[in-house]
Each structure stands twice: as structure tokens, then as C-alpha cells.
Design a protein around this motif. Structure first.
Motif, PDB file in Angstrom:
ATOM      1  N   ASP A 226       0.813  -1.010  -0.124  1.00 36.04           N
ATOM      2  CA  ASP A 226       0.135  -0.057   0.126  1.00 36.04           C
ATOM      3  C   ASP A 226       1.040   1.119  -0.062  1.00 36.04           C
ATOM      4  O   ASP A 226       0.404   2.545  -0.232  1.00 36.04           O
ATOM      5  CB  ASP A 226      -0.860  -0.020   1.336  1.00 36.04           C
ATOM      6  CG  ASP A 226      -2.119   1.148   1.072  1.00 36.04           C
ATOM      7  OD1 ASP A 226      -3.007   0.732  -0.009  1.00 36.04           O
ATOM      8  OD2 ASP A 226      -1.947   1.925   1.872  1.00 36.04           O
TER       9      ASP A 226
ATOM     10  N   ARG B   6      -7.660   9.054   2.808  1.00 32.63           N
ATOM     11  CA  ARG B   6      -6.970  10.054   1.794  1.00 32.63           C
ATOM     12  C   ARG B   6      -7.851  10.338   0.651  1.00 32.63           C
ATOM     13  O   ARG B   6      -8.716   9.514   0.052  1.00 32.63           O
ATOM     14  CB  ARG B   6      -5.856   9.455   1.159  1.00 32.63           C
ATOM     15  CG  ARG B   6      -4.732   9.407   1.977  1.00 32.63           C
ATOM     16  CD  ARG B   6      -3.563   8.324   1.358  1.00 32.63           C
ATOM     17  NE  ARG B   6      -2.830   7.917   2.707  1.00 32.63           N
ATOM     18  CZ  ARG B   6      -1.923   6.897   2.544  1.00 32.63           C
ATOM     19  NH1 ARG B   6      -1.889   5.998   1.286  1.00 32.63           N
ATOM     20  NH2 ARG B   6      -1.391   6.365   3.592  1.00 32.63           N
TER      21      ARG B   6
ATOM     22  N   TRP C 140       2.338  -1.442  10.187  1.00 32.17           N
ATOM     23  CA  TRP C 140       1.564   0.012  10.691  1.00 32.17           C
ATOM     24  C   TRP C 140       0.082   0.090  10.005  1.00 32.17           C
ATOM     25  O   TRP C 140      -0.726   0.948  10.205  1.00 32.17           O
ATOM     26  CB  TRP C 140       2.224   1.100  10.199  1.00 32.17           C
ATOM     27  CG  TRP C 140       2.425   1.126   8.711  1.00 32.17           C
ATOM     28  CD1 TRP C 140       1.932   1.856   7.806  1.00 32.17           C
ATOM     29  CD2 TRP C 140       3.638   0.674   8.153  1.00 32.17           C
ATOM     30  NE1 TRP C 140       2.251   1.619   6.505  1.00 32.17           N
ATOM     31  CE2 TRP C 140       3.568   0.987   6.447  1.00 32.17           C
ATOM     32  CE3 TRP C 140       4.811  -0.006   8.477  1.00 32.17           C
ATOM     33  CZ2 TRP C 140       4.432   0.491   5.824  1.00 32.17           C
ATOM     34  CZ3 TRP C 140       5.853  -0.516   7.456  1.00 32.17           C
ATOM     35  CH2 TRP C 140       5.579  -0.361   6.266  1.00 32.17           C
ATOM     36  N   HIS C 141      -0.193  -0.836   9.064  1.00 35.07           N
ATOM     37  CA  HIS C 141      -1.392  -0.546   7.931  1.00 35.07           C
ATOM     38  C   HIS C 141      -2.301  -1.508   8.419  1.00 35.07           C
ATOM     39  O   HIS C 141      -2.065  -2.934   8.264  1.00 35.07           O
ATOM     40  CB  HIS C 141      -0.991  -0.802   6.467  1.00 35.07           C
ATOM     41  CG  HIS C 141      -2.103  -0.714   5.532  1.00 35.07           C
ATOM     42  ND1 HIS C 141      -2.373   0.377   4.905  1.00 35.07           N
ATOM     43  CD2 HIS C 141      -2.857  -1.686   5.032  1.00 35.07           C
ATOM     44  CE1 HIS C 141      -3.475   0.205   4.170  1.00 35.07           C
ATOM     45  NE2 HIS C 141      -3.685  -1.154   4.191  1.00 35.07           N
TER      46      HIS C 141
ATOM     47  N   ASP D 179      -3.221   3.947   9.156  1.00 31.91           N
ATOM     48  CA  ASP D 179      -1.948   3.615   9.388  1.00 31.91           C
ATOM     49  C   ASP D 179      -1.865   4.110  10.912  1.00 31.91           C
ATOM     50  O   ASP D 179      -1.980   5.249  11.181  1.00 31.91           O
ATOM     51  CB  ASP D 179      -0.817   4.448   8.483  1.00 31.91           C
ATOM     52  CG  ASP D 179      -0.958   4.015   7.132  1.00 31.91           C
ATOM     53  OD1 ASP D 179      -1.387   2.805   6.918  1.00 31.91           O
ATOM     54  OD2 ASP D 179      -0.565   4.727   6.083  1.00 31.91           O
TER      55      ASP D 179
ATOM     56  N   HIS E 280      -6.753   3.216   1.800  1.00 35.65           N
ATOM     57  CA  HIS E 280      -6.940   4.564   2.382  1.00 35.65           C
ATOM     58  C   HIS E 280      -7.975   5.489   1.860  1.00 35.65           C
ATOM     59  O   HIS E 280      -8.770   6.161   2.441  1.00 35.65           O
ATOM     60  CB  HIS E 280      -5.540   5.350   2.554  1.00 35.65           C
ATOM     61  CG  HIS E 280      -4.697   4.807   3.477  1.00 35.65           C
ATOM     62  ND1 HIS E 280      -4.602   5.036   4.743  1.00 35.65           N
ATOM     63  CD2 HIS E 280      -3.733   3.889   3.288  1.00 35.65           C
ATOM     64  CE1 HIS E 280      -3.740   4.480   5.287  1.00 35.65           C
ATOM     65  NE2 HIS E 280      -3.189   3.647   4.417  1.00 35.65           N
TER      66      HIS E 280
HETATM   67 ZN   LIG Z   1      -1.392   2.191   5.007  1.00 38.75          ZN
END
Ligand SMILES: [Zn+2]
Length: 468
Positions: free
Chosen positions: A61, A135, A203-204, A173, A166
Motif C-alpha cells: 500500500d 485520503r 502499521w497498516h 496507518d 486509504h
Molecule cells: Zn496504509
């Protein structure tokens, strides 16, 4: 949109945290070093011939988001006010509803689950924080352009515009480089519908869950449907000066299997009666109680719980206070004193979704036979009275930064409005020069002017402890 080739706020850099921080602080002077490190981590050569064919949403990603810590002071703050935006799924646009959590935009269902998860993590002493949430297509285009053209954002890998989760609203994240966060998520994320979908990106996290499994505050339809999200209709509003909510009032809701909720008459209970239950070390609450706080007027209130020591023997009863769009958790050792015990002072609005909740899973094993009482909750308006006397913190010559591993921003003013001048690591001790009232952070409006070496500025008192 940020200017071309400058990292966006909460932007992206390579995985090595130390390098990230150095680069951000030295604004590009270490770029050659950075690219070399990036090449080592990615196994690619800087120069950005883009033939990898990656990044279709469920593949890679993107690089680890750079955690600039700009929202540390706003961790745990959310606003369920909904706004419309445009999401993308498999390259197709669709209308998406976005709210704000940790000062980041998040799709409303994902936000609802995340806030419930963040609540649970806080009870375990772990502070989850969103580094990057929803996002827009413009933001993803920017990141993808940086990757293809290798002229910004350290040429980091990014999913094609329209194909990142996202953009579909499912991906967050999180601050997994902070102490304890990743292991907590690995052990508990699934309970709230969160899972890791990109093995190389710890982190995702993506939410593909079912919101009936937990109580979260956001989402209009769900909030109306879930009986535990707002006060019962017959719970009257609290008078302006405050009042007392007894456990037999319409503003108290017991939860869980009723055979474990024991109602008793006791001379040492407030109003002569209470309900108690045993505590457990289970991951989830079985029994709980909710006192709904519906003030007629917005203001600042002191909250106190009445403790009968016969039925209050937990040494770590955790009161979760939802007030004014914020969550706070207060842990009390019930054995140290009886009567009304303060949980603190909190800002309340006039909303019907504010409450104090006490769960039975305090973390104490059931064979200890400890108990929690559900009895009176006293709410007292305090902001119409004389200002409170200076607290102990106001006499501290020095304070210690306490961020659970995160870096604390040092701001030029007593608010998060302007970019930080620098950061202080968790545990650092700094001189306190003065106290100023400023932006409220986690229910605290005190900001300390501090000095460490040549760095001076303001830090939120919410992330400090006193050093005498
Ligand atoms: Zn991510």
C-alpha cells in the motif's frame, strides 16, 4: 494540496524511524543518506524506474507513513460531525462519509470501530494514534506521482490513485513504532474488526468488521439503534448545578448477564442500595454499568462515584468517561477510601451520548473475589464557582514528559495551531518556566512554557507529570 515535492502533513518517509526524524529536522540535508537507507530497505536502487507493478489496494500500500507526531496532543480526541467526501474503490468513485479522529479524517464506520478499540487499548495502558487515515484522490495522486517521477516524498512506493484502501475508507496507518502498540493490536485488533492486510506493513490496519460487536460513538443510524450508545429516553436532563444519579435511576443502565448483577440493600450504600458484580481479567467485559450524564447546560463538572468498601474491593476499577467528544479513563483503587471518590473534572456539552461506564474486566483475576459497586454518581457544576486553587502541578519547577513512547511537540504558542519548534522524547525532564491557559487537550487547558537547552516553547500539561 501541498507544494510539489514537499512532504504532505503527516507525510511519508522510509521505515527507519530515526532517519525519518533526522530528515524532517534537517529538511533534506540528509537526503542522499536517506535514499541509500531507503534503497537498503526496499531492495531497490534510487532513481525510480517504476517497473514494480505493485500497489493495487491489497498489495503493497505504500511506505510507512512518517509519524511527525503533529497530532500527539490530539490523540483520543474525536468529532463525530459528519462531512461528505469522495471515496474510491477499485478505481471507481463513491460517496463517503468522513469524521475526525486523532485530528485525522476517517470514514465513519471505521472511526466508530477505531474509537471503541482505542478506548479498550487505553484501559490496557496503550495509546493508539492514527498517523494516516482517509485520503482523497488528490492526496493519493500526489504520493503516486512522487513515486513514479521520483521527485518528492523520498520516491516512496504508493498505491495507484483510486486503488488504496486509504481511499475506500477501510485503512488506517497507526503508531506501531510506539511502545506496546503493535503487540496490543496483534492481540486485540480482531475483536474490533481490524486486521493487517499487507504483511510487510505492520502499521497498516484495515477495518472490515461488524459494528454490532462493540459500542462506538459515531454513526447516526447505529447510535440510534444501539441501546447503549445514548441515554434512555426516560432519563431526565441534569439540572444546571448538577445532581446525583443513583443505580436505580432511569439514567443508569446495567449491562451483561443479570445473574451476576447483585442488587443489595446496605446501610453504607448511597440511598440504602447498590448493585455489585465480581471483577475478571477477561479481555472483554461481561457485566458493566453506565451512568448517563445529560446536563441541561454545557459546562465543567466534577464527577464522583460513591464507593461502599464492602462491595468496592477492586484495586483498579476503570471508569471510562465520555464527555464533550472525548474519552478519558480514570483508574481508582477502591480500597483506599469509601464515600464519594472524585474521578476528576470534565467538560460536558448538552448531548445525550455522554456517560461514565464501569466494566467488570478490571484485569484482576476472578479468584481474587474482588468486586465493583454500581451506586451513586455525583455530578457537580464547578465552572460557575470561584476558580479552583492552584494544583500541585502549578508549583512544579520541572516536569517530566509522559507520552507512552511518543515524542511530544514543543509549540511556539499554547496551542497546536502552529508547527512545532522541536520535540521532546518520552521521559525527558525539562524546566517549567510558566503556565498558560490554551487549547484544551484531553480535558486539560494548561500549557507549560518549558526550556531544554536552546529549545524553548509550550507543551500541553496533559502529557507531563510533576517533578519536585
Ligand atoms: Zn496504509
Amino acid at each position: 494540496m501541498p507544494a510539489p515535492c514537499s512532504p504532505p502533513p503527516g507525510g511519508y518517509a522510509v521505515k527507519a524511524t530515526v532517519v525519518d526524524n533526522m530528515v524532517m529536522r534537517h529538511t533534506g540535508s540528509l537526503a542522499p543518506t536517506l535514499l541509500a537507507v531507503a534503497a537498503l530497505i526496499l531492495g531497490t536502487v534510487p532513481g525510480c524506474s517504476n517497473n514494480l507493478g505493485v500497489s493495487d489496494g491489497d498489495g503493497i500500500d505504500g511506505e510507512e507513513p512518517f509519524d511527525d507526531g503533529s497530532n500527539i496532543e490530539l490523540q483520543g480526541v474525536y468529532d463525530c460531525s459528519e462531512r461528505a467526501d469522495t471515496g474510491f474503490r477499485n478505481g471507481s468513485r463513491f460517496p463517503i462519509t468522513v469524521v475526525s479522529v486523532d485530528a485525522r479524517p476517517v470514514e465513519v464506520d471505521t472511526a466508530n470501530a477505531y474509537i471503541a478499540m482505542q478506548d479498550a487499548a487505553r484501559r490496557d495502558g496503550v495509546n493508539l494514534r492514527i498517523v494516516s487515515g482517509f485520503r482523497t484522490n488528490g492526496e493519493q495522486q500526489y504520493l503516486y506521482g512522487c513515486y513514479v517521477n521520483c521527485n518528492c516524498n523520498n520516491c516512496n512506493l504508493a498505491a495507484r490513485p483510486g486503488y488504496s484502501n486509504h481511499q475506500s475508507g477501510h485503512a488506517l496507518d497507526l503508531n506501531t513504532s510506539d511502545r506496546g502498540v503493535l503487540s496490543w493490536l496483534n492481540n486485540n485488533g480482531r475483536r474490533f474488526g481490524f486486521s493487517r492486510t499487507v504483511p510487510s506493513e505492520d502499521w497498516h490496519w484495515e477495518w472490515w468488521g461488524n459494528d454490532r460487536d462493540f459500542e462506538g460513538p459515531c454513526g447516526g443510524e447505529r447510535a440510534a439503534a444501539a441501546p447503549t450508545s445514548t441515554a434512555p429516553a426516560d432519563c431526565p436532563t441534569l439540572p444546571a448545578e448538577g445532581g446525583i444519579i443513583e443505580e436505580d435511576s432511569a439514567c443508569f443502565t446495567p449491562g451483561g448477564p443479570t445473574q451476576y448483577l447483585r442488587a443489595v440493600d446496605d446501610a453504607n450504600a448511597s440511598d440504602g442500595s447498590l448493585i455489585w458484580t465480581g471483577v475478571t481479567a477477561a479481555a472483554d467485559a461481561a457485566n458493566y454499568g453506565v451512568w448517563w450524564v445529560k446536563p441541561a447546560q454545557a459546562g465543567r463538572y466534577r464527577i464522583e462515584a460513591y464507593i461502599n468498601r464492602t462491595y468496592g474491593s477492586s484495586q483498579q476499577a476503570k471508569y471510562a468517561i465520555r464527555h464533550n467528544g472525548r474519552n478519558d479513563l480514570v483508574t481508582l483503587n477502591l480500597t483506599t477510601a469509601g464515600g464519594f471518590r472524585s474521578l476528576g473534572e470534565f467538560e460536558f456539552t448538552t448531548g445525550a451520548a455522554q456517560r461514565v461506564r464501569l466494566d467488570d474486566n478490571t484485569g484482576e483475576r476472578s479468584n481474587l473475589s474482588r468486586r465493583i459497586p454500581f451506586d451513586a454518581l455525583r455530578i457537580t457544576r464547578i465552572d460557575t464557582a470561584a476558580p479552583p486553587p492552584p494544583t500541585a502541578a502549578n508549583t512544579c519547577p520541572r516536569v517530566r514528559v509522559s507520552t507512552d513512547g511518543g515524542e511530544l511537540n514543543v509549540r511556539p504558542t499554547a496551542s497546536t495551531a502552529q508547527a512545532p519548534r522541536g520535540t521532546l522524547p518520552d521521559g525527558s525532564v525539562v524546566d517549567r518556566l510558566s503556565t498558560r491557559q490554551g487549547q484544551e487537550v484531553r480535558g486539560n487547558t494548561d500549557w507549560y512554557e518549558v526550556r531544554q537547552g536552546s529549545l524553548t516553547g509550550f507543551i500541553s500539561a496533559a502529557f507531563t507529570t510533576c517533578v519536585q
